[in-house]
Enzyme design. Sequence first.
Site, PDB file in Angstrom:
ATOM      1  N   ARG A  30       3.203  -1.581  -5.957  1.00 39.67           N
ATOM      2  CA  ARG A  30       3.357  -0.298  -6.641  1.00 39.67           C
ATOM      3  C   ARG A  30       4.691   0.376  -6.314  1.00 39.67           C
ATOM      4  NH1 ARG A  30      -1.142   2.610  -8.037  1.00 39.67           N
ATOM      5  NH2 ARG A  30      -2.295   1.491  -6.413  1.00 39.67           N
ATOM      6  N   CYS A  62     -13.150   3.335 -29.008  1.00 35.98           N
ATOM      7  CA  CYS A  62     -14.456   3.929 -29.260  1.00 35.98           C
ATOM      8  C   CYS A  62     -15.212   4.124 -27.942  1.00 35.98           C
ATOM      9  CB  CYS A  62     -15.250   3.049 -30.225  1.00 35.98           C
ATOM     10  SG  CYS A  62     -16.694   3.864 -30.911  1.00 35.98           S
ATOM     11  N   GLU A  63     -14.679   4.978 -27.080  1.00 34.50           N
ATOM     12  CA  GLU A  63     -15.275   5.335 -25.790  1.00 34.50           C
ATOM     13  C   GLU A  63     -14.842   6.761 -25.455  1.00 34.50           C
ATOM     14  OE1 GLU A  63     -17.158   3.495 -23.764  1.00 34.50           O
ATOM     15  OE2 GLU A  63     -16.915   1.467 -24.555  1.00 34.50           O
ATOM     16  N   ARG A 107      -5.652   3.081 -15.904  1.00 35.52           N
ATOM     17  CA  ARG A 107      -5.702   3.808 -14.638  1.00 35.52           C
ATOM     18  C   ARG A 107      -6.304   5.217 -14.763  1.00 35.52           C
ATOM     19  NH1 ARG A 107      -2.146   5.310 -11.774  1.00 35.52           N
ATOM     20  NH2 ARG A 107      -3.048   4.758  -9.752  1.00 35.52           N
ATOM     21  N   PRO A 134       4.690  -5.356  -0.889  1.00 35.28           N
ATOM     22  CA  PRO A 134       4.789  -4.169  -1.742  1.00 35.28           C
ATOM     23  C   PRO A 134       4.609  -4.523  -3.209  1.00 35.28           C
ATOM     24  CG  PRO A 134       6.980  -4.929  -1.182  1.00 35.28           C
ATOM     25  CD  PRO A 134       6.010  -5.789  -0.401  1.00 35.28           C
ATOM     26  N   GLY A 194       0.766  -1.228   0.000  1.00 33.46           N
ATOM     27  CA  GLY A 194       0.000   0.000   0.000  1.00 33.46           C
ATOM     28  C   GLY A 194       0.802   1.285   0.000  1.00 33.46           C
TER      29      GLY A 194
END
Length: 415
Positions: A276, A342-343, A312, A274, A239
């Site tokens: 990230r 296509c969004e 993300r 860990p 975290g």
Amino acid sequence: MHHFTYRGGELYAEDLPIRELVSSYGTPLYVYSQATFERHFTAFDSAFASIPHLTCYSVKACSNTHILRLLGKLGAGMDIVSGGELYRALRAGIAPSKIVYSGVGKTRTEIHQALEAGILMFNVESRGELERINEVAHQTGHTANVSLRINPDVDPQTHPYISTGLKENKFGLDLEQSYEAYMRALEMPAIVPMGIDCHIGSQLTSLSPFIEAVERVLAFRERLCKAGLCINYLDLGGGLGIPYDQEEPPHPEEFGSVLTKMLAGLDITLILEPGRVIAGNAGILVTKVQYTKKTASKEFVIVDAAMNDLIRPSLYQSHHNVAEVTPMGRPEHTVDIVGPICESGDFLARNRIMPAVEQRELLAIFSAGAYGFTMSSQYNSRPRAAEVLVSGQHANLIRRRETYEDLIGPEESLP
């Protein structure tokens, strides 16, 4: 810290120009720095050197087997959340005795696979899971080491989608439910309760939520000891955040110092997970400008990377720094950097102030090493990007770019 730097007016990964990597491997392209992975793991792991501990890298952050093998050689264990991640870890040569298994929905097959492999322990998320692990272990002649995941109802002060330690989250058991589950575990013939697990969320930028959670967990451990169950493993999850933009998360040394003091004198082996903080800034996503477009209210930079490559920004509204691979010194203006999906939600940056760019120029999206490729997809039937690991002047293709044949391969063998 990372090893993506500018030299002579162009961006390098360690000692290789990004433009040369693109010439060899195309775009979109994930580029990782081996030296950064090594630096980050060593900095984190060494922060706990004075106490018994095991650093289990969170496989979901960046799961390429070449990366797992690299970290394993540095002494890392693995935190997994699926049978597929178990398979990856074992294929990467990770010792089963250094693998912990988290996740709320383990199937009978996955439990059996982990028991056969001989993992260190299961982090159990519910009473139903505890009963199932006992049943599968008993039927197959195994004994399962477990820790129960406590939900301490601590606000991690992070994005709600990556908050895991509040009472409204799906993870873990509250303190009273956990106590009852531990007492039940003592009665189970194929269960050995040996740990306590607590993971409150991701991308934390303050130590205060960690401290509050550890205080509650240690008080709970004391309660278990008084009931005759003294736990020797404490899994505090991961975290710890990274600087995507203006964040100033604690350094691992500060984190290690605080936990070392809190655990002083206790017969505890600390497990950390860990992800990230190890992988985030060890990778970038390189993309090529396809078009620029100006409307009455917006300017767009349309690139060949999209939300299927890096979700993300769309999913978490997260910030990733974007920069030219070869800065041209043009005036700055405000643009949206978008992909070809296509969004309307397909964007990599919104209202971003950056120099004007032109077709065929390369952009680097930083801090993409964690939850980048692992969350990518084939949406809009877009083949997934290649991954390259750079070490000094050497580039190793660690995952080839997918082809159109890869898109339909699993379908073609069926009637």
